[in-house]
Scaffold this active site. Structure first.
Site, PDB file in Angstrom:
ATOM      1  N   ALA A  26       0.805  -1.220   0.000  1.00 63.80           N
ATOM      2  CA  ALA A  26       0.000   0.000   0.000  1.00 63.80           C
ATOM      3  C   ALA A  26       0.841   1.275   0.000  1.00 63.80           C
ATOM      4  CB  ALA A  26      -0.928   0.001   1.214  1.00 63.80           C
ATOM      5  N   ILE A 107      -4.532  -2.399  -6.000  1.00 60.38           N
ATOM      6  CA  ILE A 107      -5.549  -2.709  -7.016  1.00 60.38           C
ATOM      7  C   ILE A 107      -5.855  -1.499  -7.884  1.00 60.38           C
ATOM      8  CG2 ILE A 107      -6.635  -4.522  -5.627  1.00 60.38           C
ATOM      9  CD1 ILE A 107      -8.768  -2.469  -4.799  1.00 60.38           C
ATOM     10  N   HIS A 123      -3.957  -8.920  -5.718  1.00 62.97           N
ATOM     11  CA  HIS A 123      -5.307  -8.699  -5.189  1.00 62.97           C
ATOM     12  C   HIS A 123      -6.290  -8.202  -6.250  1.00 62.97           C
ATOM     13  CE1 HIS A 123      -3.527  -8.268  -0.854  1.00 62.97           C
ATOM     14  NE2 HIS A 123      -3.499  -9.497  -1.307  1.00 62.97           N
ATOM     15  N   THR A 191       5.375  -1.965   2.321  1.00 62.07           N
ATOM     16  CA  THR A 191       4.543  -2.983   2.957  1.00 62.07           C
ATOM     17  C   THR A 191       5.125  -3.341   4.310  1.00 62.07           C
ATOM     18  OG1 THR A 191       3.778  -5.284   2.875  1.00 62.07           O
ATOM     19  CG2 THR A 191       5.739  -4.761   1.600  1.00 62.07           C
ATOM     20  N   SER A 192       4.244  -3.540   5.269  1.00 55.61           N
ATOM     21  CA  SER A 192       4.688  -3.927   6.606  1.00 55.61           C
ATOM     22  C   SER A 192       5.005  -5.423   6.647  1.00 55.61           C
ATOM     23  CB  SER A 192       3.589  -3.628   7.604  1.00 55.61           C
ATOM     24  OG  SER A 192       2.397  -4.288   7.202  1.00 55.61           O
ATOM     25  N   ILE A 232       9.473   5.405  -0.957  1.00 56.54           N
ATOM     26  CA  ILE A 232       9.938   4.605  -2.100  1.00 56.54           C
ATOM     27  C   ILE A 232      10.218   5.519  -3.291  1.00 56.54           C
ATOM     28  CG2 ILE A 232       9.355   2.632  -3.566  1.00 56.54           C
ATOM     29  CD1 ILE A 232       7.071   2.361  -1.218  1.00 56.54           C
TER      30      ILE A 232
END
Ligand code: ZN
Length: 241
Positions: A26, A107, A123, A191-192, A232
């Site tokens: 995300a 998505i 996803h 992302t975690s 990022i």
């Protein structure tokens, strides 16, 4: 190493690489203004009649279809969003034949919008929808324009998005595993790594250039070869020319 030295190290990795795979969550999209599902300011802390993980489930879709679409249209389809520096840098790496695949949990289709060709959307995508009766594909417009989107045949049009209670596409997971196991550099971003299958996929990487770019701590911080605590877009933007 300070941040600047780490960016130089990442540049070295990228310059020498021939088979980069990027795995993103995300956080890649939050830099485009799309809320992170699980972050403090994300969807999970907003108020609805039901929690998002209930609304975004297969059974809720089946039983309360209109409510599902109301939430889905408001919260899951981000309008007027544009790719950010991270998306563009990854598209460029692919053009330069350095990067083989982008694997994403998002998505929103922003990687493709930036020009990436080989994107594995674990996803699904809000841009793909299909009729549940005749399987005809539909664009995003029909979803936006109607309370309950219906195909000409009368069937309900369902987004090709993996809902809670649904399984990920197994074929795509196998592909993702293949790409990761053959990668010379694996860059994980935004992302975690708490959500399946993210955590399990990184174990398929066999190399010694595992890069993690994330704004916050993860339980994998100790396992990676290069840990970069920044956005990022800024990290990749400096390394990809
Ligand atoms: Zn149909």
């Amino acid at each position: 190493m300070n941040l600047e030295q780490k960016i130089i190290k990442l540049s070295e990795y990228i310059n020498q690489a021939r088979n980069i795979v990027f795995f993103g969550g995300a956080g890649v999209s939050t830099e485009s203004g799309i809320p992170d599902f699980r972050s403090v300011d994300g969807l999970y802390n907003q108020e609805y009649d039901y929690p998002p993980e209930v609304i975004l489930s297969a059974s809720f879709f089946k039983n309360k279809t209109a409510e599902f679409f109301k939430f889905y249209k408001n919260k899951m389809i981000a309008k007027d969003v544009k790719p950010n520096a991270a998306h563009f840098a990854l598209a460029k790496l692919e053009q330069q034949k350095k990067l083989r695949a982008v694997i994403t949990q998002n998505i929103d289709g922003l990687h493709q919008m930036a020009g990436s060709q080989n994107v594995l959307e674990l996803h699904g995508s809000v841009h793909r929808n299909f009729c549940m009766v005749c399987r005809k594909p539909h664009g995003i417009e029909i979803i936006l324009e109607s309370e309950i989107p219906k195909c000409a045949c009368g069937g309900i049009v369902k987004p090709d998005v993996v809902l809670y209670e649904e399984h990920l596409n197994n074929e795509m997971l196998v592909q993702a595993t293949n790409y990761i196991s053959k990668a010379d550099v694996l860059i994980i971003g935004g992302t975690s790594l708490r959500v399946y299958p993210a955590a399990s996929l990184i174990y398929d990487y066999a190399g010694d250039k595992l890069v993690l770019i994330n704004n916050s701590e993860t339980t994998f911080d100790e396992r990676v070869n290069l840990l970069i605590r920044t956005s990022i877009g800024s990290a990749l933007g400096k390394c990809v020319l």
